[in-house]
Write an enzyme that holds these catalytic residues in place. Sequence first.
Site, PDB file in Angstrom:
ATOM      1  N   LYS A  44       0.849  -1.195   0.000  1.00 24.37           N
ATOM      2  CA  LYS A  44       0.000   0.000   0.000  1.00 24.37           C
ATOM      3  C   LYS A  44       0.883   1.243   0.000  1.00 24.37           C
ATOM      4  O   LYS A  44       1.657   1.455   0.933  1.00 24.37           O
ATOM      5  CB  LYS A  44      -0.855   0.022   1.266  1.00 24.37           C
ATOM      6  CG  LYS A  44      -2.290  -0.373   1.057  1.00 24.37           C
ATOM      7  CD  LYS A  44      -3.030  -0.206   2.361  1.00 24.37           C
ATOM      8  CE  LYS A  44      -4.519  -0.217   2.152  1.00 24.37           C
ATOM      9  NZ  LYS A  44      -5.247  -0.125   3.415  1.00 24.37           N
TER      10      LYS A  44
HETATM   11  C1  E4P Z   1      -8.749   0.527   3.282  1.00 22.21           C
HETATM   12  O1  E4P Z   1      -7.956  -0.074   2.596  1.00 22.21           O
HETATM   13  C2  E4P Z   1      -8.384   1.156   4.559  1.00 22.21           C
HETATM   14  O2  E4P Z   1      -7.652   0.228   5.314  1.00 22.21           O
HETATM   15  C3  E4P Z   1      -9.551   1.563   5.425  1.00 22.21           C
HETATM   16  O3  E4P Z   1     -10.757   1.142   4.870  1.00 22.21           O
HETATM   17  C4  E4P Z   1      -9.518   3.024   5.780  1.00 22.21           C
HETATM   18  O4  E4P Z   1     -10.695   3.361   6.412  1.00 22.21           O
HETATM   19  P1  E4P Z   1     -10.892   4.400   7.604  1.00 22.21           P
HETATM   20  O5  E4P Z   1     -11.454   5.638   6.994  1.00 22.21           O
HETATM   21  O6  E4P Z   1     -11.846   3.741   8.517  1.00 22.21           O
HETATM   22  O7  E4P Z   1      -9.542   4.621   8.239  1.00 22.21           O
END
Ligand code: E4P
Length: 207
Positions: A89
């Site tokens: 990521k």
């Molecule tokens: C997605 O890949 C992320 O890990 C996650 O959904 C981020 O979401 P949040 O807005 O709850 O931090």
Amino acid sequence: MRVEIFLDTASVKEIREILPWGIISGVTTNQKIFLAEKGVNFRDRVFEVLSLVDGPLSLELTKTTGSDDDLIEEAREYSSWNPKKVVIKVPMFGDGRGLRIVNRLKRENIKTNMTCMMSTNQVLLAAKVGATYASIFFNRVKDSGVDPVRVIQESKRIIKESDFATRIIVGSIRNPEDVNEAALAGAHIVTIPYKILVQMPFHQKTE
Ligand code: E4P
């Protein structure tokens, strides 16, 4: 194309509970998710998750400062743990650094997930540079006053019409209805936190 569901977690307990449902084809994590797993060794936990899940596992780069080489080095290390399953990521940094990193990782055949996507512009660039996945943050887009459904629809259309291989993951899901909206808007994958996913089979009237 069939919508896929990933579990947005680093909890082995959650993965073990949901896997037998037969609906999960991958897992996504980030630093916040790992921090919630108090006291676990990052590497040990990653290997444990890899042994359970027969699909991609997204691991976010922890370095946000430092040189491009530092980030590439971190990505290489995680990817070496399981090049087939581990997906790196990389945040879409506003100065283009994320694009530079993905561009280099692509040439090394390291899978990437360009993350924290808030706009169609960003997804277009992620697709163009050849990211394996592009993660649109549904509720964070909404919090910024923009309709996430529109961002997903536009992104999907660009990817389809230009025949890009990048697959759209929709994350930042905060309630079960978000999953429907994301899927209907054209998400290839919706990544769902455990506490939302466990609500999905339930309906008062069905009970
Ligand atoms: C997605 O890949 C992320 O890990 C996650 O959904 C981020 O979401 P949040 O807005 O709850 O931090």
